[in-house]
Design an enzyme around this catalytic site. Sequence first.
Site, short mmCIF file in Angstrom:
data_model
loop_
_atom_site.label_atom_id
_atom_site.label_comp_id
_atom_site.label_asym_id
_atom_site.label_seq_id
_atom_site.Cartn_x
_atom_site.Cartn_y
_atom_site.Cartn_z
N LYS A 196 0.21 -22.21 19.90
CA LYS A 196 0.00 -21.52 21.17
C LYS A 196 0.90 -20.29 21.23
O LYS A 196 2.11 -20.39 20.99
CB LYS A 196 0.39 -22.51 22.28
CG LYS A 196 -0.33 -22.36 23.58
CD LYS A 196 0.04 -23.55 24.46
CE LYS A 196 -0.46 -23.41 25.83
NZ LYS A 196 0.15 -24.41 26.72
C1 E4P Z 1 -1.44 -25.38 29.67
O1 E4P Z 1 -1.77 -24.95 28.59
C2 E4P Z 1 -0.62 -24.62 30.63
O2 E4P Z 1 0.64 -24.34 30.09
C3 E4P Z 1 -0.52 -25.41 31.91
O3 E4P Z 1 -1.82 -25.84 32.28
C4 E4P Z 1 0.17 -24.66 33.03
O4 E4P Z 1 0.05 -25.44 34.20
P1 E4P Z 1 0.95 -25.18 35.50
O5 E4P Z 1 0.55 -23.87 36.08
O6 E4P Z 1 0.63 -26.32 36.40
O7 E4P Z 1 2.38 -25.17 35.02
#
Ligand code: E4P
Length: 219
Positions: free
Chosen positions: A83
Amino acid sequence: MKFFLDTANIDEIKQGVSWGLVDGVTTNPSLVVKEGVDFHSRVKEICAVVNGSVSAEVTAVDFDGMMKEGHVLAKLHHNVTVKVPLIPEGIKACKALSSEGIKVNVTLCFSASQALIAAKAGATYISPFVGRLDDVSQDGIQLIRDIVHIYKNYGFSTQVLAASLRHPMHVVQSAMAGAHVGTMPIGVMKQLFNHPLTDIGLKRFLDDWEKAKSQAPKK
Ligand code: E4P
């Protein structure tokens, strides 16, 4: 639509897997830090439990650093998706890692223009953050619709991974918009099951069953 769990917690992942609903997992630095465990060991543990993509995020913000971390992460397990953040260096790293055959999830996407460049850089997944857009009075689900539309126009193979989903309607609306994947916390996955009429209906069936049994002629 694939369901990913948005967590680095093994018990939560095992619970979702036991329901047969988990097609993959997304983690981010905040989720890993919450667990207080070694990052690489936890990624390997998750890969042992889930048969699907497991996103592990780089923390470098320069191209060389991202490439170095990306290679280490990709070697942990064949299901690891690297990522990277949606910044110019991240897009460069996406292009380079993808051309080596490494799967890349481009994260922190908040606009259709960002999603377009991630697809051009060969991303396997683009992660638009629905909840965080809603938090600042912008329509997160509309962004999912726009990206799906643009990707269809040009036949991009990048999958739209609706992220930052905070409640069941975010999941349903992402599905209606054509997102390929929705990543959600275990709490949201649990909420997907719920309907009060299911509980009332089940109670009525079971009560009737008990009544019928007590009224049945004794053999
Ligand atoms: C996933 O890949 C993201 O990092 C995550 O869904 C972020 O979620 P949040 O906005 O609830 O922290």
